[in-house]
Enzyme design. Structure first.
Site, short mmCIF file in Angstrom:
data_model
loop_
_atom_site.label_atom_id
_atom_site.label_comp_id
_atom_site.label_asym_id
_atom_site.label_seq_id
_atom_site.Cartn_x
_atom_site.Cartn_y
_atom_site.Cartn_z
N LYS A 1 -2.89 4.21 7.54
CA LYS A 1 -3.05 4.85 8.91
C LYS A 1 -3.22 6.40 8.72
O LYS A 1 -2.18 6.86 8.27
CB LYS A 1 -1.78 4.32 9.59
CG LYS A 1 -1.92 2.77 9.94
CD LYS A 1 -0.51 2.14 10.68
CE LYS A 1 -0.73 0.92 10.64
NZ LYS A 1 -0.56 0.02 9.15
N ASP B 1 -7.04 3.33 10.99
CA ASP B 1 -6.54 2.65 9.62
C ASP B 1 -7.76 3.14 8.81
O ASP B 1 -8.74 2.46 8.87
CB ASP B 1 -6.34 1.37 9.97
CG ASP B 1 -5.13 0.99 8.76
OD1 ASP B 1 -5.30 1.32 7.85
OD2 ASP B 1 -4.44 -0.01 9.27
N ARG C 1 0.79 -1.49 0.04
CA ARG C 1 -0.14 -0.28 -0.03
C ARG C 1 0.82 1.38 -0.04
O ARG C 1 0.61 2.22 -0.81
CB ARG C 1 -0.87 -0.28 1.11
CG ARG C 1 -1.43 1.50 1.49
CD ARG C 1 -2.65 1.04 2.67
NE ARG C 1 -3.68 0.23 2.20
CZ ARG C 1 -4.16 -0.31 2.94
NH1 ARG C 1 -3.93 -0.29 4.35
NH2 ARG C 1 -5.12 -1.35 2.68
N TYR C 2 1.82 1.15 0.63
CA TYR C 2 2.82 2.46 1.11
C TYR C 2 3.91 2.36 -0.02
O TYR C 2 4.04 1.28 -0.34
CB TYR C 2 3.28 2.37 2.25
CG TYR C 2 2.27 2.66 3.27
CD1 TYR C 2 1.44 4.03 3.72
CD2 TYR C 2 1.83 1.56 4.39
CE1 TYR C 2 0.47 4.22 4.56
CE2 TYR C 2 0.79 1.94 5.33
CZ TYR C 2 0.08 3.01 5.46
OH TYR C 2 -0.65 3.02 6.25
N ASP D 1 -11.00 -0.74 14.45
CA ASP D 1 -11.35 -0.96 13.06
C ASP D 1 -12.92 -1.43 13.18
O ASP D 1 -13.11 -2.15 13.79
CB ASP D 1 -10.73 -1.76 12.22
CG ASP D 1 -9.22 -1.48 11.98
OD1 ASP D 1 -9.16 -0.21 11.90
OD2 ASP D 1 -8.35 -2.15 12.02
N CYS E 1 -10.47 -8.79 16.34
CA CYS E 1 -9.49 -9.04 15.31
C CYS E 1 -9.74 -8.28 13.80
O CYS E 1 -11.02 -8.48 13.42
CB CYS E 1 -9.63 -10.50 15.13
SG CYS E 1 -8.20 -10.75 13.57
N ARG F 1 -8.51 -9.06 11.30
CA ARG F 1 -8.34 -9.91 10.14
C ARG F 1 -9.08 -11.34 10.37
O ARG F 1 -8.93 -12.21 10.08
CB ARG F 1 -6.94 -10.35 9.82
CG ARG F 1 -5.97 -9.10 9.57
CD ARG F 1 -4.68 -9.49 8.80
NE ARG F 1 -4.19 -8.17 8.45
CZ ARG F 1 -3.10 -7.73 9.21
NH1 ARG F 1 -2.66 -8.62 9.97
NH2 ARG F 1 -2.53 -6.74 8.84
N ARG G 1 7.26 0.03 1.75
CA ARG G 1 7.12 -1.13 2.73
C ARG G 1 5.87 -1.99 2.43
O ARG G 1 4.86 -1.55 1.87
CB ARG G 1 7.06 -0.51 3.95
CG ARG G 1 5.95 0.39 4.20
CD ARG G 1 6.49 1.45 5.65
NE ARG G 1 5.31 2.16 6.19
CZ ARG G 1 5.14 3.40 5.40
NH1 ARG G 1 5.61 3.64 4.20
NH2 ARG G 1 3.89 4.07 6.21
N CYS H 1 -8.37 -12.52 19.49
CA CYS H 1 -8.91 -11.38 20.03
C CYS H 1 -10.33 -11.14 19.49
O CYS H 1 -10.47 -11.31 18.20
CB CYS H 1 -8.17 -10.19 19.70
SG CYS H 1 -6.37 -10.27 20.34
N CYS I 1 -3.38 -17.83 15.54
CA CYS I 1 -2.99 -17.03 16.76
C CYS I 1 -2.83 -17.92 17.78
O CYS I 1 -3.80 -19.01 17.81
CB CYS I 1 -3.73 -15.77 16.84
SG CYS I 1 -3.50 -14.61 15.73
C1 LIG Z 1 0.48 -0.91 9.13
C2 LIG Z 1 0.88 -1.16 7.87
C3 LIG Z 1 1.89 -1.05 7.32
C4 LIG Z 1 3.43 -0.44 8.32
O1 LIG Z 1 2.91 0.83 8.71
P1 LIG Z 1 4.03 1.87 9.54
O2 LIG Z 1 3.12 3.14 9.68
O3 LIG Z 1 5.20 2.19 8.67
O4 LIG Z 1 4.05 1.27 10.83
C5 LIG Z 1 2.57 -1.32 5.98
N1 LIG Z 1 1.59 -1.88 5.26
C6 LIG Z 1 0.36 -1.96 5.47
C7 LIG Z 1 -0.82 -2.43 4.54
C8 LIG Z 1 -0.24 -1.77 6.90
O5 LIG Z 1 -1.50 -1.74 7.33
#
Ligand SMILES: *Cc1c(COP(=O)(O)O)cnc(C)c1O
Length: 386
Positions: A352, A345, A128-129, A308, A148, A150, A132, A145, A141
């Site tokens: 986020k 989120d 998404r980002y 969420d 959850c 997921r 990363r 929880c 798990c």
């Molecule tokens: C939370 C998340 C991350 C990591 O986010 P950070 O703000 O860097 O901790 C990366 N990808 C996805 C899809 C996420 O939900």
């Protein structure tokens, strides 16, 4: 309001171990109790086991009866011992024992609130980002929880075993030099055997542009026996960061403290994520106790999540106004390290988004009026252009 009137007995660690084992048809043996595989094999999953463990409320009884086919119920013996048998508002019990309110689906509830399926690039890899990715490695798990995020995936057999997906995942990482950070989550990746985890981390680490690997895990809280010296050696070898998950200071037992010490002593950076939950941690004293307790264990509170809008969780959620009020009650009142970033989120896959109590009163003509933690107003003047 409490649903029962029985007096609450103080929780003495170890006092209920024999009772828990009896429910499982086992005799208590410290060596077995401290073996994480024994703990996993002997999780409480059946309504009649909870009937013996706790004085169930009618709502819990119905919740347990209807959970087949939905989010699974499983509680490690370690965690079972910590649940208050008489008080249904016990913060641990509220997190892992289902209630009939889980059947309530409010119109705004979503199956995949964070839109992970939409950003999935290969099965179980969410990109998404820009730099990363999130790797969903496993669907199991230690305990489930009830809130959850997921629940669509975990314990449902929806996620194929990693072995069949790993080549495609590694190929994607290799083909994307912009990915410098891999977050391994699930389920709980610390439930892999040491050998499997070593192999997975080795494959990720072999991708030259991956600079950082982090694992998300609730295992130190729900199954601290898993944090063995052998596991710590694997984590250390691959230089991972750990994002742990804690909700309430009641989770910070002696066993958890030992597990965190073992990890911190090995130089593994420890962060913690907390979901804001109604009746479980939605007050300044509860959050302070949790965050101070974590800092004592060398765990840095990283994120506080607005819960969420997952299907069947409205009874555990609170408002954004409440979250902002809680952050305002922490910032400045205690160590900055004890104040995580409060985030939502964003439903639909927005990622986020941080929220902050209003601290900028106005900002005009190079003059910022600030509100500090005590409510006092202060002015900052921008530098004059030269
Ligand atoms: C939370 C998340 C991350 C990591 O986010 P950070 O703000 O860097 O901790 C990366 N990808 C996805 C899809 C996420 O939900």
């Amino acid at each position: 309001m409490k649903e029962t009137t029985a007096p609450v007995e103080p929780l003495i660690a170890g006092a209920r171990r024999h009772e828990v084992c009896q429910i499982l048809g086992e005799t208590y043996d410290p060596a077995r109790w401290n073996d994480w595989r024994w703990q996993m094999r002997h999780r409480l999953t059946k309504p009649d086991q909870f009937e013996q463990l706790l004085r169930l409320t009618p709502s819990e009884r119905r919740g347990l009866a209807m959970c087949h086919g939905k989010l699974a119920v499983a509680v490690t013996p370690y965690l079972a011992e910590l649940l208050d048998p008489y008080d249904p508002s016990c913060p641990l019990r509220m997190q892992v024992v289902p209630r009939e309110e889980e059947a309530i689906v409010s119109p705004t509830d979503m199956v995949d609130p964070c839109g992970e399926e939409h950003d999935s690039v290969v099965p179980g890899l969410v990109h998404r980002y820009p730099d990363r990715v999130l790797l969903l490695a496993i669907d199991t798990c230690a305990a489930y929880c009830r809130y959850c995020t997921r629940s669509r995936l975990v314990a449902h057999g929806e996620l194929d075993p990693l072995a069949g997906r790993l080549d495609a995942i590694v190929a994607y990482l290799q083909a994307h030099p912009e990915v410098r950070d891999v977050l391994v989550s699930g389920g709980d990746p610390l439930l892999f055997s040491d050998e499997k985890l070593d192999e997975l981390l080795g494959r990720i680490r072999a991708v030259p542009h991956v600079e950082m690997v982090r694992l998300g895990s609730r295992v130190p809280a729900f199954l601290p026996q898993r944090i063995t010296p052998e596991l710590v050696a694997v984590l250390r070898r691959h230089r991972v960061w750990l994002s742990l998950h804690f909700s309430n200071a009641a989770e910070l037992t002696e066993d958890v403290a030992e597990a965190c010490d073992r990890l911190a002593d090995a130089g593994i950076p420890l962060g913690s994520q907390t979901v804001l939950l109604r009746g479980i941690n939605d007050s300044v004293p509860e959050l302070k106790a949790l965050f101070h307790g974590l800092l004592k264990l060398r765990v840095r509170p990283y994120y506080l999540y607005q819960c969420d809008p997952v299907v069947g969780t409205s009874h555990l959620r609170t408002t954004v106004a409440k979250g902002l009020e809680l952050i305002a009650g922490l910032r400045g009142h205690t160590s900055g390290y004890a104040v995580p970033t409060y985030v939502i989120d964003a439903p639909g896959g927005g990622g986020k988004v941080p929220l902050h109590p209003q601290t900028t009163v106005s900002y005009e003509h190079g003059t910022v009026t600030l509100r500090n933690w005590e409510g006092g107003e202060y002015t900052y003047l921008d530098p004059v252009a030269v």
